[in-house]
Design an enzyme around this catalytic site. Structure first.
Site, PDB file in Angstrom:
ATOM      1  CB  THR A  15      -5.641   6.348   8.082  1.00 50.42           C
ATOM      2  OG1 THR A  15      -6.128   6.256   6.749  1.00 50.42           O
ATOM      3  CG2 THR A  15      -6.795   6.187   9.053  1.00 50.42           C
ATOM      4  CB  THR A  16      -2.267   5.798  11.618  1.00 47.58           C
ATOM      5  OG1 THR A  16      -1.197   5.603  10.665  1.00 47.58           O
ATOM      6  CG2 THR A  16      -3.290   4.702  11.434  1.00 47.58           C
ATOM      7  CG  HIS A  51      -6.272   6.741  -2.082  1.00 47.92           C
ATOM      8  ND1 HIS A  51      -5.315   5.776  -2.168  1.00 47.92           N
ATOM      9  CD2 HIS A  51      -7.396   6.203  -2.579  1.00 47.92           C
ATOM     10  CE1 HIS A  51      -5.845   4.698  -2.702  1.00 47.92           C
ATOM     11  NE2 HIS A  51      -7.112   4.923  -2.948  1.00 47.92           N
ATOM     12  N   GLY A  67       0.847  -1.199   0.000  1.00 46.35           N
ATOM     13  CA  GLY A  67       0.000   0.000   0.000  1.00 46.35           C
ATOM     14  C   GLY A  67       0.876   1.239   0.000  1.00 46.35           C
ATOM     15  CG  ASP A  68       0.911   3.672   2.486  1.00 45.85           C
ATOM     16  OD1 ASP A  68      -0.237   4.121   2.479  1.00 45.85           O
ATOM     17  OD2 ASP A  68       1.401   3.038   3.430  1.00 45.85           O
ATOM     18  CD  GLU A  69       1.251   0.104  -3.221  1.00 47.26           C
ATOM     19  OE1 GLU A  69       0.218   0.805  -3.073  1.00 47.26           O
ATOM     20  OE2 GLU A  69       1.312  -1.083  -2.876  1.00 47.26           O
ATOM     21  NE  ARG A 100       0.037   2.804  12.396  1.00 45.67           N
ATOM     22  CZ  ARG A 100      -0.577   1.632  12.503  1.00 45.67           C
ATOM     23  NH1 ARG A 100      -0.491   0.936  13.610  1.00 45.67           N
ATOM     24  NH2 ARG A 100      -1.277   1.124  11.517  1.00 45.67           N
ATOM     25  CB  THR A 141      -6.209   1.598  11.249  1.00 43.16           C
ATOM     26  OG1 THR A 141      -7.265   0.891  10.606  1.00 43.16           O
ATOM     27  CG2 THR A 141      -4.940   1.506  10.431  1.00 43.16           C
ATOM     28  CG  LEU A 144      12.464   7.834 -10.521  1.00 48.17           C
ATOM     29  CD1 LEU A 144      13.058   6.582  -9.895  1.00 48.17           C
ATOM     30  CD2 LEU A 144      12.320   7.633 -12.033  1.00 48.17           C
ATOM     31  N   GLY A 193       6.699  13.558  -9.139  1.00 50.91           N
ATOM     32  CA  GLY A 193       6.249  14.621  -8.245  1.00 50.91           C
ATOM     33  C   GLY A 193       4.833  14.320  -7.807  1.00 50.91           C
TER      34      GLY A 193
HETATM   35  P1  GDP Z   1      -1.807   5.591  -1.860  1.00 49.30           P
HETATM   36  O1  GDP Z   1      -2.554   5.143  -0.662  1.00 49.30           O
HETATM   37  O2  GDP Z   1      -1.289   4.443  -2.681  1.00 49.30           O
HETATM   38  O3  GDP Z   1      -2.516   6.606  -2.658  1.00 49.30           O
HETATM   39  O4  GDP Z   1      -0.475   6.279  -1.331  1.00 49.30           O
HETATM   40  P2  GDP Z   1      -0.253   7.545  -0.414  1.00 49.30           P
HETATM   41  O5  GDP Z   1      -1.459   8.245  -0.024  1.00 49.30           O
HETATM   42  O6  GDP Z   1       0.681   7.131   0.654  1.00 49.30           O
HETATM   43  O7  GDP Z   1       0.540   8.444  -1.447  1.00 49.30           O
HETATM   44  C1  GDP Z   1       1.867   8.531  -1.440  1.00 49.30           C
HETATM   45  C2  GDP Z   1       2.368   9.906  -1.123  1.00 49.30           C
HETATM   46  O8  GDP Z   1       3.280  10.249  -2.125  1.00 49.30           O
HETATM   47  C3  GDP Z   1       1.360  11.040  -1.127  1.00 49.30           C
HETATM   48  O9  GDP Z   1       1.768  11.992  -0.175  1.00 49.30           O
HETATM   49  C4  GDP Z   1       1.440  11.596  -2.553  1.00 49.30           C
HETATM   50  O10 GDP Z   1       1.087  12.952  -2.657  1.00 49.30           O
HETATM   51  C5  GDP Z   1       2.888  11.416  -2.818  1.00 49.30           C
HETATM   52  N1  GDP Z   1       3.253  11.148  -4.201  1.00 49.30           N
HETATM   53  C6  GDP Z   1       2.613  10.397  -5.131  1.00 49.30           C
HETATM   54  N2  GDP Z   1       3.349  10.322  -6.251  1.00 49.30           N
HETATM   55  C7  GDP Z   1       4.481  11.036  -6.007  1.00 49.30           C
HETATM   56  C8  GDP Z   1       5.663  11.303  -6.758  1.00 49.30           C
HETATM   57  O11 GDP Z   1       5.835  10.867  -7.879  1.00 49.30           O
HETATM   58  N3  GDP Z   1       6.615  12.072  -6.145  1.00 49.30           N
HETATM   59  C9  GDP Z   1       6.494  12.566  -4.881  1.00 49.30           C
HETATM   60  N4  GDP Z   1       7.476  13.283  -4.368  1.00 49.30           N
HETATM   61  N5  GDP Z   1       5.401  12.309  -4.139  1.00 49.30           N
HETATM   62  C10 GDP Z   1       4.418  11.567  -4.689  1.00 49.30           C
END
Ligand code: GDP
Length: 426
Positions: free
Chosen positions: A301-302, A40, A11-13, A304, A127, A333, A415
């Site tokens: 969410t948390t 997200h 997750g958090d990808e 953490r 959670t 990246l 980004g």
């Molecule tokens: P999700 O649950 O898979 O949507 O993942 P997250 O909510 O943890 O999102 C990942 C974090 O990385 C968020 O804070 C996004 O704004 C950020 N993010 C997503 N893509 C990129 C990227 O290419 N570069 C950077 N620097 N941040 C990114």
């Protein structure tokens, strides 16, 4: 055409960002599993938002957002998120909720809390959103469907029956205050009023949409490694995180899902306990955590701090395979631009043997990472739009990983914003 956006790892990808970006060309975005336990993060012209229940299309006026039957629907959280969007000047999104979605009940949240408390140090790091008790009840056939809110007779009888069972546990197992059936019935009547404007037969709605050749995005939560069957059981979530489940969680035929975009982050992070072979610690981890994502790698969410690690080709190859990946979106990246050298996990050593096949949990717990070190590119790649304009070492990193995982990286995110994306031909 139906597409799915899912995660390859823990997750958090960055699925939220990719979905929000693809939403521009989509008509409908549907959540098919999970609940308000993960979130997200989306950054756009309205600001930065953490969504836990609403689909990521809510910032696009032309998109219809749907909560599918596979979701653990927390009605007050949904209501609260809608209000918070309104409070920040986001136009009211078009929203539909499946009449077959089941409801997270107040006692599910309590049970989650009480169980974690009972387990003490051996807890799962839940959670405490009630997700595990919710899905347990769904499969034990004592869950509440949204449709049942609209039949007072059925509701009253069922509330009494279920409270009787829950109260036995509350009293004798957890030694906690009992729940009152009349109070619960009152709460459910409030839920009915909150959800009423959105209730819909989602399967019928989507069948029509598919006939009209609308673009439908299925939005996954978490990633392959958190799938209850194919993940790092028991440190998994309680509903399937795989694209295949998308068909079930919204009510469409499986063959309708034509594109499966699997999101992989350029390094690894994980929340909660469980095996994490390429994990790093100390200053190295702190620096990556601080620089990671958009403002650091902390749970949406948390809050953490996330566990950090190098990119794991073994886990990601497996993660992509189980999703049925047609496209990999390779995210975050830009964050790696500070490193002189970037280690990548290319194999697992288990009992003296090296494998590139992701093993079952009992073996996974013994795995040690086999690392290969690639040169860094030492510059900021944000703002670059064409693949060819990326520094050579950066392209080498992408192509090395693509070869290791065996699925085409067709999108590179450099980004957090919607426009920070590089498309690459297959
Ligand atoms: P999700 O649950 O898979 O949507 O993942 P997250 O909510 O943890 O999102 C990942 C974090 O990385 C968020 O804070 C996004 O704004 C950020 N993010 C997503 N893509 C990129 C990227 O290419 N570069 C950077 N620097 N941040 C990114």
């Amino acid at each position: 055409m139906v597409k799915a956006v899912v995660g390859a790892n823990w997750g958090d990808e960055g699925k939220g960002k990719i979905t929000d970006m693809l939403a521009k060309d989509a008509d409908i975005i549907v959540r098919f599993q999970g609940g308000a336990n993960a979130g997200h993060t989306i950054v756009n012209e309205y600001g930065k938002f953490a969504l836990h229940t609403l689909p990521s299309g809510v910032f696009h006026r032309h998109v219809t957002n749907i909560i599918g039957n596979g979701v653990a629907l927390n009605i007050p959280v949904l209501f609260h998120e809608l209000q918070s969007l309104a409070g920040r000047n986001v136009p009211m999104p078009k929203l539909l909720v499946s009449d077959r979605a089941q409801i997270v009940m107040p006692y599910h949240i309590l049970l989650d809390e009480y169980e974690e408390e009972r387990l003490g140090g051996k807890s799962f790091g839940s959670t405490k959103s009630g997700i595990a008790p919710f899905y347990s009840d769904k499969y034990a056939k004592i869950g509440f469907q949204v449709s049942e809110l609209f039949d007072d007779g059925i509701l009253k009888e069922k509330v009494e029956r279920v409270c009787e069972q829950k109260n036995i546990m509350f009293e004798h197992m957890y030694h906690k205050p009992l729940i009152s059936p009349s109070g619960l019935l009152e709460t459910l009547r409030e839920y009915r009023e909150m959800v009423k404007p959105y209730v819909c037969d989602v399967s019928v709605y989507l069948e029509k949409a598919m006939k009209e050749e609308k673009t439908i995005l299925l939005e996954g939560q978490l990633g392959t490694l958190k799938d209850p069957d194919h993940g790092i059981y028991p440190m998994v979530t309680s509903s399937s995180t795989l694209a295949a489940y998308g068909a079930i969680g919204v009510g469409i035929p499986p063959y309708e899902i034509k594109q499966i975009i699997t999101v992989c982050k350029a390094y690894s992070s994980a929340v909660g306990a469980g095996a994490f072979v390429s994990e790093i610690f100390g200053d190295e981890a702190d620096e990556l955590r601080r620089r990671g994502g958009d403002g650091g790698e902390y749970g949406a969410t948390t809050g953490r701090p996330r566990r950090m690690g190098w990119f794991d080709c073994v886990a990601s190859k497996y993660g992509c395979r189980l999703q049925g990946t047609t496209d990999v979106a390779f995210t975050v990246l830009d964050v790696l631009g500070y490193l002189d050298e970037i280690p990548v996990c290319v194999g697992y050593e288990i009992d003296g043997e090296v494998t590139t096949d992701f093993p079952v949990t009992v073996k996974l717990n013994k795995a040690k990472p086999v690392l290969e070190v690639l040169p860094g590119w030492k510059c900021d790649i944000r703002g670059i739009k064409e693949y060819e304009d990326l520094p050579e070492n950066c392209r080498n990193y992408v192509e090395f990983i693509e070869k290791q995982i065996g699925y085409p990286i067709t999108m590179i995110s450099n980004g957090p914003g919607r426009e920070d994306i590089i498309y690459r031909k297959k």
